[in-house]
Design an enzyme around this catalytic site. Sequence first.
Site, mmCIF file in Angstrom:
data_model
loop_
_atom_site.group_PDB
_atom_site.id
_atom_site.type_symbol
_atom_site.label_atom_id
_atom_site.label_comp_id
_atom_site.label_asym_id
_atom_site.label_seq_id
_atom_site.Cartn_x
_atom_site.Cartn_y
_atom_site.Cartn_z
ATOM 1 N N SER A 22 -4.344 -3.966 2.270
ATOM 2 C CA SER A 22 -5.040 -5.200 1.917
ATOM 3 C C SER A 22 -5.273 -5.244 0.413
ATOM 4 C CB SER A 22 -6.381 -5.275 2.648
ATOM 5 O OG SER A 22 -7.282 -4.341 2.069
ATOM 6 N N LYS A 23 -5.682 -6.417 -0.040
ATOM 7 C CA LYS A 23 -5.977 -6.586 -1.463
ATOM 8 C C LYS A 23 -7.100 -5.641 -1.888
ATOM 9 C CE LYS A 23 -7.303 -10.160 -4.793
ATOM 10 N NZ LYS A 23 -8.250 -9.237 -5.385
ATOM 11 N N ARG A 24 -8.040 -5.406 -0.970
ATOM 12 C CA ARG A 24 -9.149 -4.499 -1.278
ATOM 13 C C ARG A 24 -8.659 -3.104 -1.635
ATOM 14 N NH1 ARG A 24 -12.949 -5.768 2.793
ATOM 15 N NH2 ARG A 24 -14.156 -3.852 2.477
#
Length: 516
Positions: free
Chosen positions: A262-264
């Site tokens: 994910s972007k996280r």
Amino acid sequence: MSERKVRVRFAPSPTGPLHIGGVRTALYNYLFARQKGGELVFRIEDTDSNRFVPGAEAYIIEAFGWLGIKFDEGVSFGGNYGPYRQSERRDIYKKYVKQLLDSGAAYVAFDTPEELDAKRKEVENFQYDAHTRLGMRNQLTLGEEETQRLIAEGTPYVVRFKIEPGEEVHVKDLIRGDVKIMSDVLDDKVLYKSADELPTYHLANIVDDHLMEISHVIRGEEWLPSAPLHVLLYRAFGWADTMPEFAHLPLLLKPDGKGKLSKRDGDRLGFPVFPLEWHDPKTGDVSSGYRESGYLPEAVINFLALLGWNPGGDQELLSMDDLVRLFDLTKCSKSGAKFDYVKGQWFNREYLLARPEAELAPEFVRVFAAHGIDASEEQAAAVIAMMKTKNIEVEEGGVKKKRSISFVRDFYPLCDFFFKAPAYDKEDKFIKKNWKDTSSADMQELAAVLEGLADFSVESQKAAVEAWVGETGKKPWNAWRVCLVGEGKGPDMYELAAFLGKEETLRRMKAALEAL
Ligand code: GLU
């Protein structure tokens, strides 16, 4: 069937920046098309107006331009199967919706969002299907006359696909084999909404794949659950014979654990998950991109190509041409591929080392200018050649570590001393340790030796300095580094002095002698 022309498509929905997983999907489509002498289509699936994000389409096109993934036809590329933007194909879809309604494969339903919500509250795991549809407000329960009346009155409706239970649906997948699922678990998916006169993803996707003569659907694993429905839709239209072959690619997983990348993860560990920097038009947030972070496109391509597939053997550095030649869709892995971003940096380093220094110089000049240092491209190329195999210290994910230079930006601050004399701080640790009692005298002698040279090349310095060292037994290296660099870094001293030139070399030595 086996003679069928290969036509594949990449069909993003313009809901934001293209995720790196989408880039990998497009790349595999590209490699497959090139290898088979086929065509790659770029289609924009924008039938969900609620999720439309301005700028996303242009972003995606720019990203592929940068990466060197070329499309043969589609939005912005032209072609004979257009329009390629689904929002411009309204009238085409209407005809096919009617075909399904006429044959009884689909039906009209009037349930309002509120009614559906109430149902979901009332019945646990409510699903609109063979077991429940006869308790709902639709063509099957209201009858033909009432249905036509409501439509004529302008009552909003949707068209649902009528899934018959009790059938084993087979999805033939080139990576996963024969994937079976019972039709009972599928719901009567909405195919069309009268409110915006647009089909949903499922219908538009199937109709377009058919009309655009798509031979293979290569897409991310997250679309596998939709595939049985797609198989049934092809059949309902009478297109089973020309149904594309499917290949659902493995997920990209977190670098350090289980679950989808994910972007996280990127924010947490410090790597981009988008090809280009993205400026969110709503929030103004900026997300980093591979391009702006200093990656070379060929490194990104090589890195992504090997996430979920590899050609066997131990060769890892593969050009686009190599990849086209070696790619084998059927050899993709079924299980997810860990997104090893450190490996991505390694690829970038390898491609950086392979690039001629002169090609890296403009970026070097930009990076240094941003730090207030003027460097010419010629100087930049010379410094890159001297320093490109060095290590730097970085902090990644809160941990300090050494890694090799992998980006042009890594040359700063490592190479600032080429352009800026040191400060000669007596209390500095490196200087304290390396400026000995004899250093002043040694440096005066060395300066005298250098002063006498007409030719200041590496060879000429070396001959003169080595003669002096041979005679006197002096070890001038550390003190000389204090004079020219001020720190324990930098290239070979002769190379550095030759780069600085006689005047600047002597100037720095004199300044050190005065200060220390
Ligand atoms: N529009 C879908 C997406 O955003 C396409 C999925 C497919 O390739 O069928 O990825």
